[in-house]
Motif scaffolding. Structure first.
Motif, mmCIF file in Angstrom:
data_model
loop_
_atom_site.group_PDB
_atom_site.id
_atom_site.type_symbol
_atom_site.label_atom_id
_atom_site.label_comp_id
_atom_site.label_asym_id
_atom_site.label_seq_id
_atom_site.Cartn_x
_atom_site.Cartn_y
_atom_site.Cartn_z
ATOM 1 N N UNK A 351 -6.472 15.803 -3.330
ATOM 2 C CA UNK A 351 -7.196 14.728 -2.648
ATOM 3 C C UNK A 351 -6.590 14.437 -1.279
ATOM 4 N N UNK A 352 -5.270 14.482 -1.189
ATOM 5 C CA UNK A 352 -4.615 14.286 0.105
ATOM 6 C C UNK A 352 -4.958 15.426 1.057
ATOM 7 N N UNK A 353 -4.907 16.662 0.548
ATOM 8 C CA UNK A 353 -5.213 17.804 1.418
ATOM 9 C C UNK A 353 -6.656 17.759 1.886
ATOM 10 N N UNK A 354 -7.579 17.348 1.024
ATOM 11 C CA UNK A 354 -8.990 17.243 1.417
ATOM 12 C C UNK A 354 -9.165 16.223 2.535
ATOM 13 N N UNK A 355 -8.425 15.123 2.462
ATOM 14 C CA UNK A 355 -8.489 14.106 3.511
ATOM 15 C C UNK A 355 -7.965 14.676 4.828
ATOM 16 N N UNK A 356 -6.854 15.403 4.764
ATOM 17 C CA UNK A 356 -6.317 16.024 5.972
ATOM 18 C C UNK A 356 -7.265 17.053 6.565
#
Length: 538
Positions: A351-356
């Motif tokens: 989820x963090x990588x998708x946001x980035x």
């Protein structure tokens, strides 16, 4: 890992959602320096709920506090702290595009580093250690400070001058990583340098006396007569330009120092026929040594007095901050890094990588599967980090940049800890420019991106506290090093005492940026939203 550290680790794991919620509270308050009323009140309430006795408004600072909790008899006192000030001009929602917070000017405050995570990460460590101390009958005292206005390096020099740090045996200083190679590591030799801040107030109290008596016999009010004094705004402009001209003469250009200025007040713009009666300039400068800082202070003071005389004004200077350079302690650094290795650096999920990735897409890049710098989740040996930092410094220079955590190190052995946070890596297929600040700010408010930093910090800080309380031989070695480096301990030949006097007043009376309540609405930013911004949708 021993049983007490397991208890601390389990406390952090069991409270992850609560810690995440707490961080969102402070991140959304986004209160700037010297005006963190809601944030400080939240910490005071929460600490009291957890059994701490809390002095509100410590050191005469309304948004500071000093909290204490003791378990058993005897044992060392370990200090930690929260910061919670946000930075003006960084208003941003936790979304992957530029979006100031709803209903506020784009110039409102937002958390940059973010100090919201700094404070909650430190609080997590202290509360986890408290839990382990109770469960395993570990004696000692925890002292937790609320430190406002770090962006002006403001509170810690005042707390230090007033004796709040004198009874602490060791300090833990934590900050989310904000640059490489300071990431998942601790400071070794190169610590932060000095920061001074001074407000110059120019006042033209009797503009009508400029140029002598008027030849006219008139009943017109004195303030409307010409010629009138140049006034305070002219004084501020002359101070600004003359000091700019003299930058190169204050200190050598290659010494790693710099200076910034901020116009706090520029007259009272309510009538077009008035001389500006008051203006205020705030100067902040940073350099590696106290001697260099004092030289800059001399030049600025001289400039201020001369331009005041030229413009029919009076001038007074008031200190906002004067903080000392950092003092290393290798024993504390080794202890901190060993516990960081045990706690583990933060790891960021999908989820963090998708946001980035979404941030990079919105900036015109083709994002990689993992948009974050790999260093964000890797450990970095402090001596290797130090060697990298030294490559850009002259041999004589011991300190760089500035931060007021350095105040702690002159009162007790101190470790400076950096925990990684999400940093987006710029791909090579798009604009080769610096990524905008809003992207960094948004990552600090997204739970999936910032929570792992908080949890890693909480574990690490708790482990360090527990070692300091249960390993007297380590604390003794840290104090031996402190005594050697200061030439005899506090008061020794190389010890630097607080640079502010004990009766120094908190600089809360200046016109710092803040939220205000007016008939036009509650909690409005002091700079109102522009109708042009609303019309353009930017």
């Amino acid at each position: 890992m021993n049983a007490s550290k397991e208890a601390a680790r389990d406390w952090v794991a069991a409270h992850e959602r609560q810690l995440s919620d707490w961080h969102q509270i402070i991140w959304n308050y986004a209160e700037p320096a010297w005006r963190e009323y809601r944030s400080a009140a939240w910490y005071v309430h929460t600490l009291r709920e957890h059994g701490f006795s809390v002095e509100e408004g410590s050191g005469g600072m309304p948004t500071a506090f000093c909290a204490e909790w003791r378990n058993g008899e005897g044992g060392p006192t370990v200090g930690a702290y929260a910061e919670y000030d946000a930075t003006p001009d960084h208003s941003q929602q936790a979304v992957p595009w530029e979006a100031p917070r709803e209903g506020l000017s784009r110039y409102a405050a937002g958390h940059v580093d973010p100090h919201s995570a700094l404070g909650i990460g430190a609080l997590a460590g202290v509360l986890a250690a408290q839990h382990a101390m109770r469960q395993h009958h570990i004696a000692g005292r925890l002292k937790f400070f609320g430190e406002p206005a770090e962006k002006t390096c403001g509170s810690k020099p005042i707390h230090a001058a007033k004796g709040y740090y004198d009874d602490v045996d060791a300090f833990i200083s934590f900050h989310p990583a904000y640059l490489l190679p300071h990431c998942n590591s601790v400071n070794w030799d190169v610590h932060a340098g000095c920061s001074y801040g001074r407000v110059f107030t120019f006042e033209c109290r009797h503009a009508e006396t400029w140029g002598g008596p008027s030849p006219l016999r008139t009943l017109w009010p004195a303030h409307a007569l010409a010629p009138r004094a140049p006034g305070a705004l002219d004084a501020a402009c002359l101070m600004y330009t003359s000091s700019k001209y003299l930058y190169g003469a204050m200190l050598p250009r290659n010494s790693g120092w710099y200076i910034t200025e901020y116009m706090m007040t520029g007259g009272q713009a309510t009538a077009d026929n008035q001389t500006a009666r008051i203006a205020q300039l705030y100067y902040c400068w940073r350099a590696p040594t106290v001697e260099m800082m004092e030289r800059v202070a001399e030049v600025l003071e001289n400039n201020a007095q001369h331009v005041a005389a030229m413009t029919h004004c009076t001038c007074r200077g008031e200190w906002v901050q004067k903080n000392r350079p950092g003092l290393p302690n290798h024993v504390m650094a080794r202890l901190g890094y060993a516990n960081l290795r045990l706690a583990g650096p933060p790891q960021f999920g999908e989820e963090a990588r998708a946001f980035g990735r979404k941030i990079l897409e919105n900036l015109g890049y083709t994002p990689p599967e993992d948009p974050f710098l790999p260093e964000c989740s890797q450990l970095h040996d402090p001596e290797e980090v130090d060697a990298i930092l030294r490559e850009s410094l002259p041999p004589w220079q011991k300190n760089m940049l500035s931060d007021d955590y350095t105040e702690y190190g002159w009162h007790a052995p101190t470790v400076r800890l950096f925990i990684g946070r999400c940093m987006v890596e710029r791909p090579q297929d798009g604009p080769q420019t610096v990524l905008p600040s809003w992207a960094f700010d948004a990552l600090g408010g997204k739970r999936e991106c910032i929570d792992p930093t908080i949890f890693s910090a909480g574990r690490t800080i708790a482990y360090i506290i527990l070692d300091l309380l249960t390993k007297p031989e380590v604390l003794a070695r840290a104090w031996e090093e402190f005594t050697e480096r200061t030439g005899g301990g506090k008061g020794g030949s190389r010890w630097i005492p607080p640079l502010l006097p004990a009766d120094h007043p908190a600089p809360i009376h200046f016109r710092w940026p803040e939220y205000v309540t007016t008939p036009r609405g509650e909690r409005q930013w002091w700079l109102p939203e522009s109708p042009f911004d609303r019309a353009s949708g930017t």
